[in-house]
Design an enzyme around this catalytic site. Structure first.
Site, PDB file in Angstrom:
ATOM      1  N   ASP A 174       1.874  -6.391   3.787  1.00 54.46           N
ATOM      2  CA  ASP A 174       2.518  -5.089   3.857  1.00 54.46           C
ATOM      3  C   ASP A 174       3.805  -5.261   4.665  1.00 54.46           C
ATOM      4  OD1 ASP A 174       3.141  -2.459   3.514  1.00 54.46           O
ATOM      5  OD2 ASP A 174       1.246  -1.657   4.243  1.00 54.46           O
TER       6      ASP A 174
HETATM    7  C1  BGC Z   1       3.323   0.802   3.067  1.00 57.41           C
HETATM    8  C2  BGC Z   1       2.924   0.244   1.723  1.00 57.41           C
HETATM    9  C3  BGC Z   1       4.112   0.200   0.809  1.00 57.41           C
HETATM   10  C4  BGC Z   1       5.204  -0.626   1.465  1.00 57.41           C
HETATM   11  C5  BGC Z   1       6.426  -0.795   0.600  1.00 57.41           C
HETATM   12  C6  BGC Z   1       4.550   0.132   3.636  1.00 57.41           C
HETATM   13  O1  BGC Z   1       5.030   0.816   4.727  1.00 57.41           O
HETATM   14  O2  BGC Z   1       2.247   0.697   3.963  1.00 57.41           O
HETATM   15  O3  BGC Z   1       1.904   1.036   1.169  1.00 57.41           O
HETATM   16  O4  BGC Z   1       3.756  -0.291  -0.436  1.00 57.41           O
HETATM   17  O5  BGC Z   1       5.579   0.008   2.673  1.00 57.41           O
HETATM   18  O6  BGC Z   1       7.113   0.372   0.429  1.00 57.41           O
END
Ligand code: BGC
Length: 755
Positions: free
Chosen positions: A281
Site C-alpha cells: 500500500d
Molecule cells: C489506500 C489504498 C489505495 C492506495 C492508492 C492508499 O492510501 O490505502 O486503498 O489503493 O492508497 O491510491
C-alpha cells in the site's frame, strides 16, 4: 547494442501474439539489475504529468529523475490522451521499452458512480455487482486504466472506521460472494480484452479491524479469528483469479503486513496459492520504520522484498536500496528475478506487450462514459441498495395526493457519490430535487436545504479537509426559517440528512458516529411543526440514529448512492420500486457497542439465559441493550413476506452427504417486491467455541402479490468447517441449528446432526 536489438525483437513479437513465457524469461535475463528494479516500484501522477510540479513527493522521496524515467508502474494518470503520452514517454526512456502498468483506484465506478461498496453489499445481489464492476472496468479501460485497486474485501465491524464504506460489510460469506463478483466483473474472461482491467484484492490482511476504529492503527486479533473470519474473502477473490493483491498498513501478529513473511509467503503464496503480483500500500514499506520493525529504509526494503512484496508503492525503499542489498549479498538476485518475472508476466497477461495502450481510446471515452446504459445500471443498483429501516405506512409517497417538503442539506445536493469516487464530478449526478421535479412535474413540492452539511469550520476527513461554502449565521437562520415554513405547510416532510460524503472513507475515523449536530438541530425544529417525517439517510457507515428512529415515521437508508442517486431515491420514495436492501453491517445502538457483529460468540453468562430470573451477573450493559439498533441482514419492504413450512430433508447427515432445507415464501402485500431469504447455521458445540450463527446461504427473488415460492438451500459438510482446537480446518460431528428468515435475528429453525 544487444539490448536495443532485443527491444526491436519485442516489438516484432508484440505484433504477433502474446509473448511466450520463454521470451519473458529471455527478456528478464537480458535486463540489468537496475532495470529490473525499475519494474519494482510505482509512482503517482505527480511524477509524470508535464504540467505537474515536482514538489513534495519527489523531493521527499529523493528519487532521481533518471529513476522516474525508468519507473515501470504508474498510479493515478487517467484519460486516454494523457495515459498514452505517459506510456510513450516511459517506453521511450526504457532500455527494453517495457510498457508501464497504469493503475488507478476505481472503487465503485469511474465516471458513472455506483453506490458505495457497503451499500452494494446491501443488495445481496452478486450478479448486479458483477455487472457494475464490468461497467466500471469498461469506462476506466477506455480511459487508459489497466488495473484497478479494487475490490477492497476487508471484513469490517467497527463503524468508527471511515473505510467501512469501501467494504461490503461484516460477513465473511457475503464478502466472499462479492469479492468473486467484483473480480469477475472487472477482469472478464480475457485480460487482454480492451474493455476489462486487472483487479487487486486489498488490503492483505486484516486492515478492516484497526484497534479502536482509528485508521492506520494496529490490528490485534487471534490467529483463529484471523484465519476463520478475515481470510475467506481475500481467498475468494484470489480463487476468482484476481491478478494482484495489495498489502495493508497494519500489523498482524505484531509484524507489519508489508514485511510479514508468514502472512505473505506462507499464507498468501503457499496456502492460498496466489501467483500474481503483490504490491504494497502507499508507503507501507517505508512506514515499517515508524512502526518500529525496520531500522531504516534499507532495512524496510530488505524485509518487504524477502517477504515477497513485488512492487513498492510510493516510497523510495526499493528504488534506492535494492541494488545495494543485492550487491552486498543481503538479498539474492533470485528474489528480485522472481518478483520481476511476476510483474512482466502480469503485463503480458494484460496484453501490454502487444498493445501497450490497451483500451485507451479517446473516441470510445466520449461515447460510452456516462452513457444511458451505464446510468440505468447505476440507478438499478442504487435502488436495490437502499435499506428501509422503518416505515409505519407513510411510504410510499404519492405525488398527486399530498404536498411534500424535501428538507435538509441533501434535498438539492449533487454531492452524493462516495468518498472513493475521485474521478467523478458532482455535476453529472442527479439530485433529489432534479429527479422529483422531472418525474412529477405537477406535484406540490418544496425544497429547502435548511442548513449546511456540517458546522462552519468543522474538519471532515483527511481527504476532503474542510467545506468552504458555508452560510453565514444570518443566512443559516434564514435557511432554517424557510425550511420550517415549508415543513409547516406540507402534508409530509422528507428530511434528507446524514454525513457529508467526505466524512467517511480513508482517514475519516470518528470517535462518535452521529449525524452532524447542525442537521439534528434542524431535524428537531422541523419535528416541532410537522411529525409526518420520512428520513432519507445519507451515510458511509452505520450511524447512531436512535433519535431519528424515535421521531420519524420512516427511515430509508440510501448510503451514498452515486450518479443516479436522485432518480433511484425518487423511484423508491414514490413506490415505483419497493426497497429490498438488507443491511451488510449492523447498526449499533450507539458507539459504545462497537465493534459489533451478528456472528459473535455466546458467553458463559448470556443475557438470554437470565430472562426469567434477572441477575446482575450476566453479560450485559447497564445502560444500553446488547442488541444492535438494526441487525445484519435487516431491511423492510413495502410488502410483507410470510415464511412457512420450514423443513429439512433429513435430521442426520454424514460427511459425504448433502441435505436440503426448504421454506415457502409468500408475498402478502400489494407490491411486486424482492426478498432475500437468508440461511444461518449454528454449530452448537465445538472443540473451540463457535459463533451463535453464521450466514451460509442466501437467495434473492422477486415475488408478485399473493405469489408463493419454495426456496431450497443445500447443506454439505464443507460449509461446516472451521479451525478446530488444533488449527485443522475441519468439521466436527454434532448438532447443528439451521435458521432461515429475513435477517440475522430470525428465530425459525430446524436441526440436524452431523455424523
Ligand atoms: C489506500 C489504498 C489505495 C492506495 C492508492 C492508499 O492510501 O490505502 O486503498 O489503493 O492508497 O491510491
Amino acid at each position: 547494442m544487444q539490448q536495443r536489438k532485443i527491444g526491436n525483437d519485442l516489438k516484432e513479437q508484440r505484433r504477433e501474439s502474446q509473448m511466450e513465457k520463454e521470451k519473458l524469461q529471455e527478456l528478464l535475463q537480458d535486463m540489468s539489475l537496475k532495470e529490473k528494479i525499475s519494474q519494482m516500484f510505482q509512482l503517482n501522477a505527480n511524477f509524470f504529468m508535464d504540467d505537474a510540479v515536482l514538489t513534495g513527493p519527489l523531493q521527499e522521496l529523493g528519487i532521481a529523475q533518471e529513476d522516474v524515467n525508468q519507473c515501470g508502474n504508474v498510479l493515478g494518470v487517467y484519460g486516454a490522451k494523457k495515459v498514452k503520452a505517459v506510456i510513450d514517454k516511459q517506453m521511450e526512456n526504457q532500455e527494453h521499452h517495457i510498457p508501464p502498468l497504469i493503475m488507478q483506484d476505481v472503487i465503485n465506478g469511474y465516471k458513472t458512480i455506483f453506490p458505495i461498496p457497503l451499500a452494494q453489499g446491501c443488495t445481496f445481489n452478486p450478479a448486479l455487482i458483477k455487472k457494475g464492476a464490468a461497467i466500471s472496468a469498461r469506462e476506466s479501460a477506455v480511459s487508459g486504466v489497466q488495473l484497478t485497486f479494487a475490490p477492497m474485501v476487508d471484513l469490517v465491524r467497527d463503524s468508527r472506521w471511515g473505510r467501512v464504506m469501501e467494504s461490503t460489510g461484516e460477513d465473511k460469506y457475503l464478502n466472499s460472494r462479492f469479492a468473486k463478483a467484483f473480480v469477475e466483473g472487472f477482469q472478464g474472461n480475457d485480460l487482454t480484452d480492451t474493455e476489462h482491467v486487472g483487479a487487486c484484492i486489498k488490503h492483505f490482511a486484516g486492515y478492516g479491524l484497526p484497534d479502536a476504529g482509528r485508521d492506520y492503527n494496529n490490528v490485534e486479533v487471534s490467529q483463529r479469528t484471523f484465519m476463520d473470519d478475515m481470510l475467506p474473502a481475500y481467498e475468494a477473490g484470489i480463487k476468482a483469479g484476481a491478478v494482484t493483491v495489495m498489502t495493508s498498513f497494519n500489523t498482524i501478529n505484531r509484524i507489519p503486513a508489508s514485511g510479514n513473511k508468514w502472512l505473505l509467503r506462507d499464507i498468501l503464496r503457499q496456502k492460498m496459492g496466489f501467483k500474481g503480483v503483490l504490491i504494497s500500500d502507499w508507503q507501507s514499506i517505508w512506514e515499517m520504520t515508524s512502526q518500529g520493525n525496520a531500522e531504516n529504509e534499507k532495512d524496510a526494503a530488505r524485509l518487504a522484498v524477502k517477504a515477497g512484496v513485488d512492487i513498492d508503492m510510493m516510497s523510495n525503499c526499493y528504488v534506492k536500496n535494492l541494488e545495494e542489498l543485492v550487491l552486498e549479498g543481503t538479498v539474492s538476485e533470485e528474489i528480485i528475478d522472481e518478483a520481476v518475472y511476476r510483474i512482466l508476466e502480469l503485463k503480458n497477461k494484460l496484453g501490454l506487450f502487444e498493445n501497450p495502450y490497451k483500451g485507451a481510446d479517446e473516441e470510445k471515452e466520449a461515447d460510452i462514459i456516462l452513457c444511458n446504459e451505464h446510468r440505468n445500471a447505476a440507478r438499478e443498483m442504487a435502488a436495490e441498495s437502499f435499506v428501509l429501516l422503518e416505515n409505519d405506512g407513510i411510504l410510499p409517497l404519492s405525488a398527486s395526493d399530498e404536498s411534500i417538503a424535501f428538507i435538509g442539506p441533501f434535498a438539492n445536493c449533487k454531492e452524493i457519490h462516495g468518498a472513493w469516487s475521485m474521478i467523478a464530478s458532482a455535476k453529472d449526478n442527479i439530485s433529489i430535487k432534479e429527479a422529483v421535479q422531472d418525474a412529477y412535474p405537477n406535484g406540490t413540492f418544496y425544497f429547502e436545504n435548511g442548513c449546511n452539511h456540517i458546522e462552519d469550520g468543522a474538519k471532515i476527513s483527511g481527504f476532503g479537509s474542510v467545506v468552504t461554502d458555508f452560510f453565514t449565521p444570518e443566512e443559516e437562520e434564514e435557511a432554517q426559517v424557510r425550511a420550517i415554513e415549508a415543513a409547516a405547510k406540507a402534508d409530509k416532510v422528507v428530511m434528507t440528512i446524514g454525513e457529508h460524503r467526505l466524512q467517511s472513507g480513508e482517514a475519516a475515523s470518528y470517535g462518535d458516529i452521529k449525524i452532524p449536530s447542525i442537521q439534528m438541530e434542524l431535524f428537531r425544529r422541523i419535528y416541532e411543526v410537522n411529525r409526518n417525517i420520512v428520513v432519507v439517510l445519507f451515510n458511509g457507515r452505520p450511524l447512531d440514529i436512535r433519535e431519528l428512529k424515535d421521531k420519524s415515521k420512516a427511515i430509508l437508508d440510501v448510503w451514498f448512492p452515486g450518479t443516479e442517486g436522485g432518480n433511484a431515491i425518487a423511484d423508491v420514495l414514490f413506490g415505483k420500486k419497493s426497497p429490498s436492501g438488507k443491511l451488510s453491517m449492523s447498526f449499533p445502538f450507539c458507539v459504545g457497542q462497537v465493534p459489533i457483529h451478528y456472528d459473535c460468540f455466546s458467553t458463559g453468562r448470556p443475557l438470554s439465559a437470565y430472562k426469567d430470573q434477572p441477575t446482575r451477573f450476566c453479560s450485559q450493559y447497564v445502560d444500553i441493550p446488547n442488541e444492535p439498533l438494526y441487525p445484519f441482514g435487516y431491511g423492510l419492504s413495502y410488502t410483507t413476506f410470510e415464511y412457512s413450512n420450514l423443513a429439512i430433508s433429513s435430521d442426520t447427515m454424514t460427511k459425504s452427504e448433502e441435505i436440503m432445507v426448504s421454506v415457502d415464501i409468500t408475498n402478502k402485500g400489494d407490491y411486486i417486491a424482492k426478498e432475500t431469504v437468508q440461511m444461518y447455521i449454528q454449530d452448537v458445540k465445538g472443540s473451540v467455541v463457535r459463533p451463535v450463527r453464521e450466514l451460509k446461504g442466501f437467495q434473492k427473488l422477486a415475488l408478485k402479490p399473493e405469489e408463493t415460492v419454495t426456496v431450497t438451500f443445500t447443506i454439505d459438510e464443507s460449509m461446516l468447517r472451521f479451525y478446530d482446537g488444533d488449527m485443522n480446518y475441519t468439521s466436527e460431528p454434532g448438532l447443528f441449528r439451521v435458521y432461515v428468515g429475513q435477517d440475522s435475528s430470525c428465530k425459525e429453525m430446524v436441526t440436524f446432526t452431523l455424523r
